[in-house]
Design a protein around this motif. Structure first.
Motif, PDB file in Angstrom:
ATOM      1  N   ASP A  68       0.844  -1.196   0.000  1.00  0.00           N
ATOM      2  CA  ASP A  68       0.000   0.000   0.000  1.00  0.00           C
ATOM      3  C   ASP A  68       0.882   1.250   0.000  1.00  0.00           C
ATOM      4  O   ASP A  68       0.678   2.164   0.789  1.00  0.00           O
ATOM      5  N   GLY A  69       1.900   1.223  -0.836  1.00  0.00           N
ATOM      6  CA  GLY A  69       2.711   2.429  -0.977  1.00  0.00           C
ATOM      7  C   GLY A  69       4.122   2.261  -0.459  1.00  0.00           C
ATOM      8  O   GLY A  69       4.405   1.424   0.395  1.00  0.00           O
ATOM      9  N   SER A  70       4.969   3.067  -1.035  1.00  0.00           N
ATOM     10  CA  SER A  70       6.391   3.042  -0.688  1.00  0.00           C
ATOM     11  C   SER A  70       6.926   4.451  -0.863  1.00  0.00           C
ATOM     12  O   SER A  70       6.549   5.142  -1.821  1.00  0.00           O
ATOM     13  N   VAL A  71       7.751   4.895   0.064  1.00  0.00           N
ATOM     14  CA  VAL A  71       8.334   6.225  -0.077  1.00  0.00           C
ATOM     15  C   VAL A  71       9.801   6.162   0.351  1.00  0.00           C
ATOM     16  O   VAL A  71      10.135   5.511   1.343  1.00  0.00           O
ATOM     17  N   ALA A  72      10.654   6.797  -0.437  1.00  0.00           N
ATOM     18  CA  ALA A  72      12.089   6.785  -0.132  1.00  0.00           C
ATOM     19  C   ALA A  72      12.534   8.192   0.243  1.00  0.00           C
ATOM     20  O   ALA A  72      12.068   9.180  -0.341  1.00  0.00           O
ATOM     21  N   PRO A  74      14.874  11.274   0.087  1.00  0.00           N
ATOM     22  CA  PRO A  74      15.965  11.827  -0.722  1.00  0.00           C
ATOM     23  C   PRO A  74      17.131  12.285   0.159  1.00  0.00           C
ATOM     24  O   PRO A  74      18.222  12.549  -0.325  1.00  0.00           O
ATOM     25  N   VAL A  75      16.889  12.344   1.461  1.00  0.00           N
ATOM     26  CA  VAL A  75      17.920  12.853   2.383  1.00  0.00           C
ATOM     27  C   VAL A  75      18.950  11.776   2.713  1.00  0.00           C
ATOM     28  O   VAL A  75      20.164  11.984   2.606  1.00  0.00           O
ATOM     29  N   ASP A  76      18.457  10.598   3.127  1.00  0.00           N
ATOM     30  CA  ASP A  76      19.416   9.581   3.596  1.00  0.00           C
ATOM     31  C   ASP A  76      19.188   8.187   3.006  1.00  0.00           C
ATOM     32  O   ASP A  76      19.835   7.226   3.430  1.00  0.00           O
ATOM     33  N   GLY A  77      18.238   8.065   2.058  1.00  0.00           N
ATOM     34  CA  GLY A  77      18.066   6.772   1.379  1.00  0.00           C
ATOM     35  C   GLY A  77      17.243   5.759   2.150  1.00  0.00           C
ATOM     36  O   GLY A  77      17.066   4.632   1.688  1.00  0.00           O
ATOM     37  N   PHE A  78      16.739   6.103   3.348  1.00  0.00           N
ATOM     38  CA  PHE A  78      15.822   5.183   4.025  1.00  0.00           C
ATOM     39  C   PHE A  78      14.567   5.046   3.165  1.00  0.00           C
ATOM     40  O   PHE A  78      14.185   5.991   2.474  1.00  0.00           O
ATOM     41  N   GLN A  79      13.941   3.895   3.230  1.00  0.00           N
ATOM     42  CA  GLN A  79      12.730   3.684   2.443  1.00  0.00           C
ATOM     43  C   GLN A  79      11.685   3.021   3.329  1.00  0.00           C
ATOM     44  O   GLN A  79      11.994   2.101   4.091  1.00  0.00           O
ATOM     45  N   LYS A  80      10.462   3.507   3.227  1.00  0.00           N
ATOM     46  CA  LYS A  80       9.377   2.938   4.047  1.00  0.00           C
ATOM     47  C   LYS A  80       8.354   2.274   3.141  1.00  0.00           C
ATOM     48  O   LYS A  80       7.920   2.857   2.147  1.00  0.00           O
ATOM     49  N   LEU A  81       7.975   1.058   3.507  1.00  0.00           N
ATOM     50  CA  LEU A  81       6.925   0.333   2.785  1.00  0.00           C
ATOM     51  C   LEU A  81       5.700   0.249   3.684  1.00  0.00           C
ATOM     52  O   LEU A  81       5.847  -0.008   4.884  1.00  0.00           O
ATOM     53  N   ARG A  82       4.526   0.467   3.103  1.00  0.00           N
ATOM     54  CA  ARG A  82       3.303   0.267   3.878  1.00  0.00           C
ATOM     55  C   ARG A  82       2.555  -0.920   3.304  1.00  0.00           C
ATOM     56  O   ARG A  82       2.494  -1.110   2.090  1.00  0.00           O
ATOM     57  N   PHE A  83       2.029  -1.746   4.211  1.00  0.00           N
ATOM     58  CA  PHE A  83       1.232  -2.906   3.811  1.00  0.00           C
ATOM     59  C   PHE A  83      -0.122  -2.841   4.497  1.00  0.00           C
ATOM     60  O   PHE A  83      -0.295  -2.159   5.501  1.00  0.00           O
ATOM     61  N   ARG A  84      -1.066  -3.599   3.945  1.00  0.00           N
ATOM     62  CA  ARG A  84      -2.374  -3.774   4.584  1.00  0.00           C
ATOM     63  C   ARG A  84      -2.579  -5.254   4.878  1.00  0.00           C
ATOM     64  O   ARG A  84      -2.247  -6.113   4.045  1.00  0.00           O
ATOM     65  N   THR A  85      -3.146  -5.528   6.045  1.00  0.00           N
ATOM     66  CA  THR A  85      -3.530  -6.903   6.368  1.00  0.00           C
ATOM     67  C   THR A  85      -4.835  -7.222   5.638  1.00  0.00           C
ATOM     68  O   THR A  85      -5.455  -6.336   5.035  1.00  0.00           O
ATOM     69  N   ALA A  86      -5.276  -8.475   5.742  1.00  0.00           N
ATOM     70  CA  ALA A  86      -6.518  -8.876   5.056  1.00  0.00           C
ATOM     71  C   ALA A  86      -7.695  -8.015   5.491  1.00  0.00           C
ATOM     72  O   ALA A  86      -8.589  -7.729   4.701  1.00  0.00           O
ATOM     73  N   GLY A 343       1.439   4.065  10.127  1.00  0.00           N
ATOM     74  CA  GLY A 343       0.595   3.674   8.995  1.00  0.00           C
ATOM     75  C   GLY A 343       0.021   4.831   8.234  1.00  0.00           C
ATOM     76  O   GLY A 343      -0.992   4.710   7.572  1.00  0.00           O
ATOM     77  N   ALA A 344       0.670   5.993   8.313  1.00  0.00           N
ATOM     78  CA  ALA A 344       0.175   7.181   7.610  1.00  0.00           C
ATOM     79  C   ALA A 344       1.367   7.912   7.010  1.00  0.00           C
ATOM     80  O   ALA A 344       2.507   7.581   7.261  1.00  0.00           O
ATOM     81  N   GLY A 345       1.088   8.959   6.221  1.00  0.00           N
ATOM     82  CA  GLY A 345       2.173   9.781   5.690  1.00  0.00           C
ATOM     83  C   GLY A 345       2.784   9.243   4.433  1.00  0.00           C
ATOM     84  O   GLY A 345       2.438   8.176   3.958  1.00  0.00           O
TER      85      GLY A 345
END
Ligand code: SF4
Length: 345
Positions: A68-72, A74-86, A343-345
């Motif tokens: 449910d989305g991914s954002v990286a 640009p400052v330090d290369g960390f990347q966040k993935l969001r998932f949804r359960t069933a 789970g936001a942002g």
């Protein structure tokens, strides 16, 4: 039988009941983890697994978390993935780039939300809470690793420091860690897996007793009960001296340093008196103190200034006299830093 949901030995027992040896169990695990194949009919074709097992493996294909989305950053290369359960609940996983070129550590969630109520943490403010199943933890790993591989990088570590208190979901977290470590499955070195707790004494002792080889990080918040109650209200049901005593039992049993994580908050817990109290608390317990600057988008808590942090670090060097490390909490610009997963942002 979902191989991503198996306790140690469970898959072998399941295969044995069906007249198959441990090699079959290993091939099943390998098919899921190495090839990412979730359709049992393909395991049968590609992994020399007896056809008669196909009907017993579970829903076909096995369930997945929904991306449910991914954002990286640009400052330090960390990347966040969001998932949804069933049932549509959000959970997050963070890709942490390591110093070694191309190496990534995965920060995994163990729960949706968290009941520990740390006052500086966005996860604590989520209204829905539940433990994640083992397969839901493992699937974060599998989906994140596929992304990392697609970027030409590799996963070399995993930390249970995402959403939730891992020791409130003890059995599922340890089962997931065992699968990540298994050479037929995740193949992550045990010493590159860290399990973090905010200080649940009975579970720390259980973990010590069971002799797990993963690293343990205990998050203190503060060195006195009065301050700790303000920052980690539920964990403060155990006096901080009892928490450090349990950490000490772990360190001595495992002959290692236990990591004490300390969230640094300007004007709250980074004074000379805090360093002295921490030194008295730790005594000669073998520790490494990780200093993490608070990230609090609500503005209630502020990170220390460079000078304030340096003074605190100097004071800790005097009073603790053991390794003090500043742990970088990255991805602040994408709400991926410690204490900001919601789970936001
Ligand atoms: S800091 Fe960790 S233990 Fe505390 S509320 Fe947040 S997720 Fe839970």
């Amino acid at each position: 039988m979902d191989p991503r949901d198996a306790r140690p030995g469970e898959l072998e027992a399941w295969a044995a009941e069906r007249g198959c040896d441990a090699g079959v169990a290993r091939r099943l695990l390998s098919a899921v983890f190495k090839e990412g194949v979730l359709d049992p009919s393909r395991w049968m074709a590609e992994s020399q697994i007896p056809r008669r097992l196909a009907g017993d493996v579970g829903p076909i294909p096995l369930p997945r978390l929904t991306p449910d989305g991914s954002v990286a950053s640009p400052v330090d290369g960390f990347q966040k993935l969001r998932f949804r359960t069933a049932e549509g609940l959000a959970l997050e996983t963070v890709l942490i780039p390591l110093h070694k070129e191309g190496a990534v550590s995965l920060c995994l969630s163990s729960q949706v939300g968290c009941a520990m109520g740390c006052t500086f943490c966005a996860t604590a403010r989520m209204t829905t809470r539940r433990n994640l199943r083992t397969w839901e933890i493992v699937d974060q790993f599998l989906q994140a690793r596929a992304i990392v591989h697609g970027q030409g990088r590799r996963v070399t570590g995993a930390v249970f420091m995402g959403m939730g208190e891992p020791f409130l979901n003890y059995d599922n977290v340890l089962a997931a860690a065992d699968l990540l470590r298994c050479s037929s499955a995740g193949s992550v070195a045990a010493k590159a897996i860290t399990i973090s707790t905010v200080g649940l004494v009975p579970e720390i002792d259980r973990y010590t007793r069971e002799g797990h080889r993963y690293r343990l990080a205990v998050s203190l918040g503060a060195a006195t009960d009065a301050k700790r109650k303000e920052l980690v209200p539920v964990a403060a049901r155990w006096p901080v001296a009892d928490v450090v005593a349990a950490a000490r039992r772990y360190a001595l049993a495992r002959r290692t340093r236990v990591t004490l994580a300390y969230v640094c908050i300007s004007g709250v817990n980074v004074g000379e008196d805090d360093a002295r109290a921490l030194g008295e608390l730790i005594g000669d317990t073998p520790v490494r103190v990780d200093l993490i600057e608070v990230t609090d988008p609500t503005g209630r808590y502020r990170p220390p200034s460079i000078e304030e942090l340096q003074d605190f670090r100097d004071a800790l060097t005097r009073h603790v006299g053991q390794p003090i490390v500043r742990r970088y909490s990255g991805g602040k610009d994408i709400q991926a830093a410690c204490g900001t997963l919601a789970g936001a942002g």
